[in-house]
Scaffold this motif. Structure first.
Motif, short mmCIF file in Angstrom:
data_model
loop_
_atom_site.label_atom_id
_atom_site.label_comp_id
_atom_site.label_asym_id
_atom_site.label_seq_id
_atom_site.Cartn_x
_atom_site.Cartn_y
_atom_site.Cartn_z
N PHE A 240 55.44 -31.72 -30.96
CA PHE A 240 54.90 -32.25 -32.20
C PHE A 240 54.31 -33.65 -31.99
O PHE A 240 53.24 -33.98 -32.51
CB PHE A 240 55.97 -32.28 -33.29
N ALA A 241 55.02 -34.49 -31.24
CA ALA A 241 54.54 -35.84 -30.99
C ALA A 241 53.20 -35.81 -30.26
O ALA A 241 52.29 -36.57 -30.58
CB ALA A 241 55.57 -36.63 -30.19
N ALA A 242 53.08 -34.93 -29.27
CA ALA A 242 51.83 -34.82 -28.52
C ALA A 242 50.71 -34.33 -29.42
O ALA A 242 49.57 -34.82 -29.35
CB ALA A 242 52.02 -33.87 -27.34
N ALA A 243 51.03 -33.35 -30.28
CA ALA A 243 50.01 -32.84 -31.19
C ALA A 243 49.52 -33.93 -32.14
O ALA A 243 48.33 -34.04 -32.43
CB ALA A 243 50.56 -31.65 -31.98
N ILE A 244 50.43 -34.76 -32.61
CA ILE A 244 50.05 -35.86 -33.49
C ILE A 244 49.20 -36.88 -32.74
O ILE A 244 48.16 -37.34 -33.22
CB ILE A 244 51.31 -36.53 -34.08
N ASP A 245 49.62 -37.23 -31.53
CA ASP A 245 48.89 -38.22 -30.75
C ASP A 245 47.50 -37.74 -30.35
O ASP A 245 46.57 -38.53 -30.20
CB ASP A 245 49.68 -38.60 -29.50
N ALA A 270 59.48 -30.69 -40.62
CA ALA A 270 60.00 -31.54 -41.70
C ALA A 270 60.27 -32.94 -41.18
O ALA A 270 60.00 -33.94 -41.85
CB ALA A 270 61.26 -30.92 -42.29
N ASN A 271 60.81 -33.02 -39.96
CA ASN A 271 61.12 -34.32 -39.36
C ASN A 271 59.86 -35.14 -39.11
O ASN A 271 59.89 -36.37 -39.19
CB ASN A 271 61.88 -34.10 -38.05
N PHE A 272 58.76 -34.46 -38.85
CA PHE A 272 57.49 -35.15 -38.59
C PHE A 272 56.59 -35.19 -39.83
O PHE A 272 55.43 -35.58 -39.73
CB PHE A 272 56.76 -34.47 -37.43
N GLY A 273 57.11 -34.78 -40.98
CA GLY A 273 56.34 -34.86 -42.21
C GLY A 273 55.24 -33.83 -42.34
O GLY A 273 54.21 -34.08 -42.98
#
Length: 297
Positions: A240-245, A270-273
């Motif tokens: 998820f973090a990579a997808a957001i970045d 949910a944790n990443f909104g």
């Protein structure tokens, strides 16, 4: 015309088959571990055994998807470019000439511009998701190789693959973390999973964060029984973090996956909104098969 089709999702290690009638009604289904690796060199015989087990006559058309169409599979189905609409997949089926009866393979897609990426098998689920009402937006298909797919106008506009499941399996099988991940008292622990997600949000190098699984246990900061959930949260969170970045994670995604995976990815979202809607993987696959009933290979 025979208003039935036998669809086979033939992956690397597993195989799922569905006899589908009009409007995608499932008449019979079958699942086993006779994936590509197990049946290499005897695909025709394996198909005949499957037909017999499911009581499917040889006159019923067979549509296959997944790694059976790879270079290591039964018959290679070359990748389509992403500018080909998903709705046109029935026009690009690859006939298996040596197969008994009418047998064809659905090709995958290759993203050639920007970040080069490929998928094989997920395109059929995406076609089914469209048939069930999925519009423009992001579809995430978690698994051995998790796919993040942006659909726009019925086409694959962007594709990103994360080896999340394969990496977790490799860590579980061998190496420093395997004994912890497979601890006899290992359990599903929501708090440990969320702790892994939180660490992933810090964007530390994944190789460093993974060692913290061991460090937390040996230092007494985390019970060994929680290591599996923590590692799972860390890896999914890194996805998820990579997808957001990369600018790929939107405010909303559609998930297509097993109940267990969807539960984990829903918690991570949910944790990443990120808001989530879900599709049942069997339903989308069978919805896709119904579109092939009136189309020849």
């Amino acid at each position: 015309m025979n208003q039935q089709v036998l669809g086979i999702d033939w992956g690397t290690t597993n195989r799922r088959a569905y006899l589908v009638g009009a409007q995608g009604k499932v008449l019979r289904s079958h699942a086993d571990d006779r994936g590509m690796l197990a049946e290499r060199g005897r695909f025709a015989e394996s198909l005949e055994s499957l037909r017999a087990a499911m009581q499917v006559p040889p006159t019923t058309r067979v549509i296959m998807s997944g790694m059976v169409g790879s270079a290591q599979g039964w018959c290679e189905a070359p990748y389509l470019d992403t500018d080909v609409p998903l709705a046109e997949l029935p026009r690009h089926l690859v006939r298996v000439a040596e197969a008994p009866g009418t047998v064809a393979i659905v090709p995958g897609y290759c993203q050639r511009s920007g970040s080069i990426d490929v998928m094989r098998g997920e395109e059929t689920q995406l076609l089914g998701a469209l048939a069930l009402g999925q519009g423009d937006g992001w579809v995430v298909l978690p698994g051995t190789h998790s796919k993040w797919v942006l659909l726009a106008g019925g086409r694959v506009q962007r594709l990103s693959t994360y080896m999340t499941g394969e990496l977790f399996a490799a860590l579980s099988k061998d190496g420093t973390l395997s004994a912890l991940i497979n601890a006899p008292d290992a359990r599903e622990d929501a708090s440990a999973f969320e702790a892994g997600l939180r660490l992933a949000r810090e964007r530390a190098p994944l190789t460093h964060s993974l060692f913290s699984v061991r460090a937390r246990v040996v230092s007494g900061a985390m019970p060994a029984a929680c290591a599996r959930s923590f590692a799972s949260g860390l890896l999914i969170g890194a996805e998820f973090a990579a997808a957001i970045d990369e600018g790929t994670a939107p405010g909303k995604i559609s998930l297509v996956g097993s109940e267990a995976l969807v539960q984990r990815y829903r918690a991570a979202a949910a944790n990443f909104g990120v808001a989530v809607t879900t599709f049942d993987p069997d339903a989308v696959y069978c919805a896709a098969l119904s579109t092939f009933i009136t189309e020849g290979p």
